[in-house]
Design a protein around this motif. Structure first.
Motif, short mmCIF file in Angstrom:
data_model
loop_
_atom_site.label_atom_id
_atom_site.label_comp_id
_atom_site.label_asym_id
_atom_site.label_seq_id
_atom_site.Cartn_x
_atom_site.Cartn_y
_atom_site.Cartn_z
N THR A 171 0.84 -1.19 0.00
CA THR A 171 0.00 0.00 0.00
C THR A 171 0.88 1.24 0.00
OG1 THR A 171 -1.67 -1.18 1.25
CG2 THR A 171 -1.83 1.21 1.22
N TYR A 172 0.58 2.16 -0.90
CA TYR A 172 1.33 3.41 -0.96
C TYR A 172 0.74 4.39 0.05
CZ TYR A 172 2.92 7.96 -2.53
OH TYR A 172 3.45 9.22 -2.57
N ILE A 173 1.59 4.90 0.90
CA ILE A 173 1.18 5.91 1.87
C ILE A 173 1.90 7.20 1.53
CG2 ILE A 173 1.15 6.58 4.29
CD1 ILE A 173 1.00 3.61 4.97
N ALA A 174 1.15 8.24 1.22
CA ALA A 174 1.74 9.52 0.83
C ALA A 174 2.46 10.14 2.02
CB ALA A 174 0.66 10.46 0.33
N PRO A 175 3.62 10.76 1.79
CA PRO A 175 4.33 11.41 2.89
C PRO A 175 3.54 12.63 3.37
CG PRO A 175 5.41 11.88 0.82
CD PRO A 175 4.33 10.88 0.53
N THR A 176 3.54 12.86 4.67
CA THR A 176 2.82 14.00 5.22
C THR A 176 3.68 15.24 5.08
OG1 THR A 176 3.70 13.55 7.42
CG2 THR A 176 1.56 12.60 6.88
N ASN A 177 3.05 16.32 4.62
CA ASN A 177 3.79 17.56 4.49
C ASN A 177 3.72 18.33 5.81
OD1 ASN A 177 1.12 18.14 4.34
ND2 ASN A 177 1.24 19.43 2.55
#
Length: 143
Positions: A4-10
């Protein structure tokens, strides 16, 4: 096995300013709810707060179509017998112009912790003045 791809938090927040003058209530509310969720971003993840803040000005100049100005009602109940309070759209617009947009946008946000966080990132003001000039909000012209 698929991962699962988890987007990096900005870590930075983005500020936008939107003028509600002569905008339709429902269309404006849905666009703001979509922006708050971060659905305009390529790295949209449904369960992550996108840290987008929206300053909405001129809430008292919102537009509604048809006879909603006189026929639309807002009800609340105190919980006691005879505690039903009913106000028309026009009464609410004169007394609390921010409440109309708050109620409309809040209903379009997800229910739960994320929705409450996103709602706190919305700042609504009845006229053109607001105290968020130091955040340098970017002006968005909604069609």
């Amino acid at each position: 096995m698929n991962k699962t791809y988890i987007a990096p938090t900005n870590n930075y927040s983005k500020w936008y300013i939107i003028n509600a003058k002569d905008q339709n209530l429902g269309r404006l509310s849905s666009k703001i709810a979509k922006l708050l969720r971060g659905k305009n971003s390529t790295s949209f993840t449904p369960y992550i707060n996108s840290k987008i803040y929206i300053v909405l000005i001129n809430s008292q100049l919102i537009n509604v179509t048809g006879k909603k100005l006189l026929q639309k009602t807002y009800t609340r109940h105190s919980g006691y017998p005879g505690g039903l309070k009913i106000k028309t759209f026009n009464d609410v617009l004169n007394q609390k112009p921010n409440m109309i947009l708050e109620k409309s946008i809040k209903g379009m946000l997800p229910k739960g912790i994320l929705g409450r966080q996103l709602f706190k990132q919305l700042k609504i003001y009845p006229d053109i003045t607001h105290p968020h000039k130091s955040q340098k909000p970017e002006t968005i012209k909604l069609i």
